[in-house]
Design an enzyme around this catalytic site. Structure first.
Site, PDB file in Angstrom:
ATOM      1  N   THR A 187       0.974  -1.221   0.123  1.00  0.00           N
ATOM      2  CA  THR A 187       0.160   0.060  -0.062  1.00  0.00           C
ATOM      3  C   THR A 187       0.948   1.141   0.007  1.00  0.00           C
ATOM      4  O   THR A 187       2.066   1.107   0.470  1.00  0.00           O
ATOM      5  CB  THR A 187      -0.913   0.152   1.304  1.00  0.00           C
ATOM      6  OG1 THR A 187      -0.055   0.155   2.450  1.00  0.00           O
ATOM      7  CG2 THR A 187      -1.700  -1.178   1.332  1.00  0.00           C
ATOM      8  N   GLU A 331      -5.488  -4.019  -0.877  1.00  0.00           N
ATOM      9  CA  GLU A 331      -5.910  -5.157   0.000  1.00  0.00           C
ATOM     10  C   GLU A 331      -6.945  -5.898  -0.665  1.00  0.00           C
ATOM     11  O   GLU A 331      -7.344  -7.111  -0.215  1.00  0.00           O
ATOM     12  CB  GLU A 331      -6.325  -4.598   1.305  1.00  0.00           C
ATOM     13  CG  GLU A 331      -5.424  -4.104   2.256  1.00  0.00           C
ATOM     14  CD  GLU A 331      -4.953  -2.642   2.075  1.00  0.00           C
ATOM     15  OE1 GLU A 331      -5.198  -2.208   0.907  1.00  0.00           O
ATOM     16  OE2 GLU A 331      -4.696  -1.895   3.035  1.00  0.00           O
ATOM     17  N   TRP A 444     -20.651  15.333   9.988  1.00  0.00           N
ATOM     18  CA  TRP A 444     -19.768  14.857   8.887  1.00  0.00           C
ATOM     19  C   TRP A 444     -20.090  15.449   7.939  1.00  0.00           C
ATOM     20  O   TRP A 444     -21.223  15.566   7.221  1.00  0.00           O
ATOM     21  CB  TRP A 444     -19.697  13.240   9.082  1.00  0.00           C
ATOM     22  CG  TRP A 444     -18.954  12.652  10.019  1.00  0.00           C
ATOM     23  CD1 TRP A 444     -18.992  13.213  11.366  1.00  0.00           C
ATOM     24  CD2 TRP A 444     -18.504  11.452  10.229  1.00  0.00           C
ATOM     25  NE1 TRP A 444     -18.411  12.180  12.150  1.00  0.00           N
ATOM     26  CE2 TRP A 444     -18.276  11.012  11.417  1.00  0.00           C
ATOM     27  CE3 TRP A 444     -18.630  10.217   9.138  1.00  0.00           C
ATOM     28  CZ2 TRP A 444     -17.671   9.816  11.930  1.00  0.00           C
ATOM     29  CZ3 TRP A 444     -18.216   9.073   9.643  1.00  0.00           C
ATOM     30  CH2 TRP A 444     -17.803   8.948  10.985  1.00  0.00           C
TER      31      TRP A 444
HETATM   32  P1  ADP Z   1      -3.287   3.380  -1.579  1.00  0.00           P
HETATM   33  O1  ADP Z   1      -2.423   2.488  -1.773  1.00  0.00           O
HETATM   34  O2  ADP Z   1      -3.217   4.635  -1.629  1.00  0.00           O
HETATM   35  O3  ADP Z   1      -4.190   3.200  -0.152  1.00  0.00           O
HETATM   36  P2  ADP Z   1      -5.344   1.994  -2.940  1.00  0.00           P
HETATM   37  O4  ADP Z   1      -5.548   1.750  -4.416  1.00  0.00           O
HETATM   38  O5  ADP Z   1      -5.145   0.556  -2.124  1.00  0.00           O
HETATM   39  O6  ADP Z   1      -4.162   2.882  -2.906  1.00  0.00           O
HETATM   40  O7  ADP Z   1      -6.586   2.947  -2.118  1.00  0.00           O
HETATM   41  C1  ADP Z   1      -7.560   2.349  -1.653  1.00  0.00           C
HETATM   42  C2  ADP Z   1      -8.578   3.365  -1.304  1.00  0.00           C
HETATM   43  O8  ADP Z   1      -8.755   4.236  -2.330  1.00  0.00           O
HETATM   44  C3  ADP Z   1     -10.011   3.121  -0.851  1.00  0.00           C
HETATM   45  O9  ADP Z   1      -9.944   2.594   0.469  1.00  0.00           O
HETATM   46  C4  ADP Z   1     -10.732   4.268  -1.167  1.00  0.00           C
HETATM   47  O10 ADP Z   1     -10.617   5.242   0.143  1.00  0.00           O
HETATM   48  C5  ADP Z   1     -10.151   5.016  -2.296  1.00  0.00           C
HETATM   49  N1  ADP Z   1     -10.677   4.534  -3.510  1.00  0.00           N
HETATM   50  C6  ADP Z   1     -10.681   3.420  -4.457  1.00  0.00           C
HETATM   51  N2  ADP Z   1     -11.470   3.714  -5.633  1.00  0.00           N
HETATM   52  C7  ADP Z   1     -12.499   4.769  -5.123  1.00  0.00           C
HETATM   53  C8  ADP Z   1     -13.662   5.242  -5.860  1.00  0.00           C
HETATM   54  N3  ADP Z   1     -14.119   4.623  -6.889  1.00  0.00           N
HETATM   55  N4  ADP Z   1     -14.253   6.177  -5.005  1.00  0.00           N
HETATM   56  C9  ADP Z   1     -13.822   6.731  -4.049  1.00  0.00           C
HETATM   57  N5  ADP Z   1     -12.777   6.195  -3.233  1.00  0.00           N
HETATM   58  C10 ADP Z   1     -11.927   5.187  -3.812  1.00  0.00           C
END
Ligand code: ADP
Length: 541
Positions: A187, A331, A444
């Site tokens: 990540t 994940e 929120w």
């Molecule tokens: P990082 O390594 O930056 O965590 P990830 O690609 O694993 O990268 O990121 C996952 C997160 O990205 C999700 O938990 C969510 O918060 C955000 N995310 C992914 N796709 C979307 C989406 N379509 N809309 C909103 N948030 C998203």
């Protein structure tokens, strides 16, 4: 065989079976790449399979053993696809490293993974030379190029094409249990150290099969798919695996992410389906507005990684391209939910359908999800109640690589760190990342909703909303925007655009214009940096 067993064959779900399938049943289907050395490179699934066998034998000859981590620092090209399959086929673990990380993070990740070989594109030689003295486990550096392009370096570099020339095209793939480790992705670690997610062959194959589905990515032998999502970011959302299962044509943009190159590739190669994060498409749409070009045969775009603004969905629709929203995470291999409409949603009036498209879509088979309150009690699926989003399934992390304890609760649920709603249609609505949600006077505010409304304002290129400390309300939203080049947009214009579209108490306390917004290595807004910079904006601190 136990009396209760079924009578069917035991055929472990191993990733190399996907490549075998493509090579045998779609041998001439192309893999077209913009090469790092320049120009367009064309090959086939059959040729890539042959070369993957050669690489597997070469890695074995270098002393790599099953279970060893072999890292890549590379763009999306045919060679990177060969690396994936070659490493996995000899029992290695394919660790795709994100080259956009800082040196310290790269060093941490490579050492934590105990990578033994690093295969990299010539682009990354300066980074590799910088960090090599701090890499404690890497014994071989392989440059993904031919003899003619092999750079000179103080490092002892091996040439990929030379290794392959000496490799064995008949090398036998290693038989492993399907639970064996396959890919490794970290990540991006915007808070704390990056965490490793160690996919298994089984999780990867199941995810790839699910991804091809009609209501998921709808991949088939006729699909010409361009994953602009990099292989170093959750395996290009599984496309190198799913496209092999489906026998699709793979079109890869190599090191080129600029709008002009993407546009040319889409048109020249007849790409009908593309995937990537919103920032990529923002650039492409602006380029098309400026140049008047069209999108050729492109009919579908899958967008995820961050929320897709409504204005982007509408801009693509005006160009005859349907946007499907994808939500996922490292994940989750990564796909969790996806947007194609159910018949019930397709029957809604056009404007409501577009609203549904701004939601993150519904869970595909293999993903269980629920939202819970602080006490862990499940909340209703009414589209209104919002809570912590938990997920469970065969391609979702159980335990991070080399972690002491599982990342899931006693019932196997993984907390995504996202706050969300689920509506009566089963559509997920991501309200925010838990750490980005703005807590104003106990209520929120969704930074995502505000950002996506703000980018709909004419003249606004990109927007970020953060919560900044406020003496009375704890936190209030601050809107930080980048204007389009030459646009004469003002704070008053932005607030006037927001006013009819948001609740009054959501109105940002200020609008700040900046030249550029900071992004993470995976293209998301880097809100930690913004919070740091604007912490005292409302309190004068
Ligand atoms: P990082 O390594 O930056 O965590 P990830 O690609 O694993 O990268 O990121 C996952 C997160 O990205 C999700 O938990 C969510 O918060 C955000 N995310 C992914 N796709 C979307 C989406 N379509 N809309 C909103 N948030 C998203």
């Amino acid at each position: 065989m136990a009396a209760t067993d079924g009578g069917m064959q035991d055929w472990p779900l191993l990733t190399w079976r996907l490549l075998d399938h493509a090579a045998r049943n779609h041998p001439a289907r192309e893999i077209v790449s913009l090469a790092v050395e320049g120009g367009t490179h064309r090959t086939t699934w059959a040729a890539v399979a042959e070369r993957s066998h050669r690489l597997a034998s070469a890695l074995a000859a270098l002393g790599i053993a099953p279970g060893d981590r072999v890292a890549t620092l590379a763009w999306n090209t045919w060679r990177h696809v060969e690396c994936l399959y070659g490493i996995l086929g000899m029992g290695g673990v394919a660790h795709t490293i994100n080259p956009r990380l800082f040196d310290d993070q790269l060093v941490y990740i490579a050492n934590h993974a105990a990578d033994r070989v690093l295969l990299f594109d010539t682009t990354f030689l300066p980074v590799v030379e910088r960090i090599a003295p701090r890499l404690t486990t890497v014994v071989h550096y392989v440059v993904l190029t031919d003899r003619a392009h092999l750079p000179t370096s103080p490092l002892d570099l091996l040439c990929y094409e030379t290794l392959l020339a000496g490799g064995d095209p008949a090398f036998a793939w290693l038989g492993l249990p399907e639970s064996a480790a396959a890919g490794l992705c970290y990540t991006s670690g915007t808070t704390g150290n990056p965490k490793g997610v160690l996919y298994s062959h089984r999780s990867t194959v199941l995810h790839a099969l699910a991804a091809t589905g009609a209501d998921v990515l709808a991949l088939g032998a006729a699909t010409r798919v361009l994953p602009v999502a990099p292989m170093f970011h959750v395996n290009a959302w599984s496309i190198p695996y799913a496209a092999a299962a489906a026998g699709s044509t793979l079109v890869l943009n190599g090191p080129h992410f600029d709008a002009a190159s993407l546009h040319r590739l889409i048109v020249d190669e007849g790409v009908d389906f593309a995937l990537g994060v919103p920032t990529v498409w923002l650039g492409l749409l602006q380029y098309l507005d400026a140049t008047g070009g069209d999108l050729g045969k492109l009919t579908r775009v899958n967008i995820g990684g961050s929320a897709v603004p409504r204005s982007m969905i509408e801009a693509f629709a005006a160009r005859g391209v349907t946007v499907s929203h994808l939500w996922g995470m490292t994940e989750m291999s990564p796909i969790g939910t996806i947007g194609p409409p159910t018949p019930e949603v397709a029957a809604l009036p056009e404007a409501e359908q577009t609203t549904m498209r701004t939601k993150q879509g519904r869970a595909l088979f293999g993903v269980e999800m629920k939202i819970v309150d602080d006490a862990g009690t499940e909340l209703p699926r009414d589209g209104v109640a919002f809570g912590w989003l938990l997920v469970r399934g065969p391609w979702i992390v159980d335990t991070y690589f080399r972690a002491d304890a599982p990342a899931v609760d006693g019932d196997g649920w993984f907390d995504t760190g996202d706050v969300a709603t689920i509506d009566t249609f089963g559509y997920l609505g991501i309200v925010d990342r838990a750490k980005d949600v703005i807590k104003s006077g106990g209520e929120w505010i969704s930074s995502i909703d505000l950002e996506n409304t703000a980018v709909g304002c004419p003249g606004i290129h990109e927007a970020a909303v953060i919560g900044v400390p406020h003496p009375k309300w704890d936190e209030r939203p601050l809107l930080i925007v980048v204007a389009r080049p030459g646009a004469a947009v003002t704070k008053a214009d932005v607030l006037a655009h927001l006013a009819p579209r948001i609740a009054r108490w959501w109105t940002p306390d200020d609008v700040v214009f900046v030249d550029e917004l900071p992004h993470t290595a995976t293209g998301k807004l880097l809100k930690t940096a913004l919070r740091e910079r604007f912490r005292g904006h409302l309190t004068g601190g």
